[in-house]
Design an enzyme around this catalytic site. Structure first.
Site, mmCIF file in Angstrom:
data_model
loop_
_atom_site.group_PDB
_atom_site.id
_atom_site.type_symbol
_atom_site.label_atom_id
_atom_site.label_comp_id
_atom_site.label_asym_id
_atom_site.label_seq_id
_atom_site.Cartn_x
_atom_site.Cartn_y
_atom_site.Cartn_z
ATOM 1 N N LYS A 59 0.832 -1.202 0.000
ATOM 2 C CA LYS A 59 0.000 0.000 0.000
ATOM 3 C C LYS A 59 0.876 1.265 0.000
ATOM 4 O O LYS A 59 2.073 1.190 0.258
ATOM 5 C CB LYS A 59 -0.929 -0.016 1.223
ATOM 6 C CG LYS A 59 -1.835 -1.244 1.290
ATOM 7 C CD LYS A 59 -2.696 -1.450 0.048
ATOM 8 C CE LYS A 59 -3.873 -2.362 0.261
ATOM 9 N NZ LYS A 59 -3.679 -3.795 0.010
HETATM 10 C C1 PLP Z 1 -5.009 -4.590 0.712
HETATM 11 C C2 PLP Z 1 -6.474 -4.616 0.568
HETATM 12 C C3 PLP Z 1 -7.303 -5.212 1.523
HETATM 13 C C4 PLP Z 1 -6.797 -6.018 2.672
HETATM 14 O O1 PLP Z 1 -5.899 -5.382 3.488
HETATM 15 P P1 PLP Z 1 -4.911 -6.303 4.381
HETATM 16 O O2 PLP Z 1 -4.191 -5.277 5.183
HETATM 17 O O3 PLP Z 1 -4.034 -7.048 3.436
HETATM 18 O O4 PLP Z 1 -5.753 -7.185 5.216
HETATM 19 C C5 PLP Z 1 -8.666 -5.123 1.350
HETATM 20 N N1 PLP Z 1 -9.206 -4.498 0.312
HETATM 21 C C6 PLP Z 1 -8.446 -3.917 -0.641
HETATM 22 C C7 PLP Z 1 -9.114 -3.213 -1.768
HETATM 23 C C8 PLP Z 1 -7.051 -3.972 -0.550
HETATM 24 O O5 PLP Z 1 -6.317 -3.406 -1.506
#
Ligand code: PLP
Length: 373
Positions: free
Chosen positions: A183
């Site tokens: 992210k």
């Molecule tokens: C990364 C992501 C998640 C999940 O987040 P985690 O921290 O990996 O549990 C959920 N929805 C979207 C759209 C994502 O990009």
């Protein structure tokens, strides 16, 4: 040959690495002062709304649904084009996922189709801001208000994105962010939830730690079933270092996205049949730079040929409703045709803050070669 260019890579500066080392030496490595400070800074950024951190963006959404009291017999509307976590949390709380097809331009959930999917059992909407691009937030909250629905924004990809100049998360209902490694800012793994009031924040604290409430000097009480979802101070130390870079990171991503558009030129779509993302430089944090490939090349072929040119390509996402788990709930091919077409041909080009403009150019040259023959 150029070295391998991944589609994503975190930028962790030396000050952050030093802060992690300091935390490791401090004698306190689980949730503590760093988590509190991270939550305080996040809350300030989100206009003073309460914020609690967790060990993933997934449990963050699950806890929001639990706080909203959503469970058996309730329907929750979401998009088929997301990481599977978005729909899994609906099943996790015992509710029923209802998908609404996407808009082919924004690739986000189509709000007309959300409205059409609402039934008397609908309790919530989970919109996803794919690549960090928000949906029409005015319209989303109008629909929610009209039908008395809760909103759990899956803003996992949208930290730094805005709507009418305000950060995503600084308004609305529940807003969930992820700090997973890919992210825009990361804690290696983690997430945070923006809530509406102190009461919800207290519930979030309970759900993230076994349902425990600390009451008085003489102990604890447990009155709801919670889990083990707390963020560590090691992760929060990374988060604090990353959060300090948020503006720099967002600015660099916007610059790289502009450079993709400029390098590909205005005839790219007509010449190749590929589809660029919407050129939204006002709201989007450019978490991903995604194109939809023309039908004459398969995604697997494109990815393999780009890899031969030492360029990593990501895939976000396979339509959720076609996974076995969801087919077993009654979903099948043909139900969400736009999601199925986009989900088959969408790819993510390299996009991360430590990239430079020549990496963009190299990607564009390689991509045009692959698409032209
Ligand atoms: C990364 C992501 C998640 C999940 O987040 P985690 O921290 O990996 O549990 C959920 N929805 C979207 C759209 C994502 O990009």
């Amino acid at each position: 040959m150029n070295e391998f260019l991944p589609f994503s890579r975190p930028s962790i500066d030396e000050a952050t690495i030093a802060a992690v080392a300091e935390t490791l030496r401090s004698g306190w490595i689980t949730s503590g002062p760093k988590v509190q400070e991270f939550e305080r800074q996040l809350s300030e950024y989100f206009g003073g709304r309460p914020v609690r951190t967790f060990n993933s963006g997934t449990c963050t959404m699950e806890i929001a649904l639990r706080i909203a009291g959503i469970g058996h017999g309730d329907e929750v509307i979401t998009t088929p084009i997301s990481w599977v976590a978005t729909a899994n949390v609906i099943l996790e709380v015992g509710a029923t996922p209802v998908f609404a097809d996407i808009n082919p331009i924004t690739r986000n959930i189509d709000l007309d189709k959300v409205e059409a999917a609402i039934t008397p059992r609908t309790k919530a909407i989970i919109p996803v801001y794919l690549a960090g691009k928000p949906v029409d937030m005015d319209r989303l909250y109008k629909i929610a208000a009209r039908h008395k629905l809760r909103v759990v924004e899956d803003a996992a990809q949208a930290i730094g994105s805005t709507w009418r100049g305000k950060p995503i998360g600084s308004f609305g209902d529940f807003v969930s962010f992820s700090f997973q490694a890919n992210k825009n800012i990361t804690t290696s793994e983690g997430g945070c939830l923006v809530l509406n009031n102190a009461e919800e924040a207290a519930l979030a604290e309970k759900y993230r730690l076994q349902g425990v409430t600390r009451s008085g000097y003489d102990g604890i009480e447990v009155d709801v079933l919670g889990g083990k979802f707390n963020m560590t101070d090691i992760a929060a130390a990374i988060g604090l270092g990353q959060f300090a870079q948020l503006n720099v990171i967002t600015t660099q991503r916007r610059k790289l996205a502009r450079h993709y558009f400029a390098t590909l030129g205005k005839d790219f779509e007509a010449q190749t049949g590929a589809q660029l993302p919407p050129a939204d430089f006002e709201n989007t944090n450019w978490h991903l730079f995604q194109i939809v490939l023309p039908e004459r090349i398969t995604r697997a072929d494109f990815m393999a040929r780009m890899k031969d040119k030492n360029i990593g390509i990501g895939y976000h996402y396979a339509p959720i409703h076609l996974f076995k788990l969801y087919r077993a709930q009654g979903f099948k091919e043909g139900m969400f045709p736009i999601a199925e077409r986009v989900g088959r041909q969408i790819v993510s080009l390299p996009m991360f803050a430590a990239m430079n403009e020549s990496d963009v150019e190299r990607t564009c040259v390689a991509m045009c070669e692959v698409l032209e023959n």
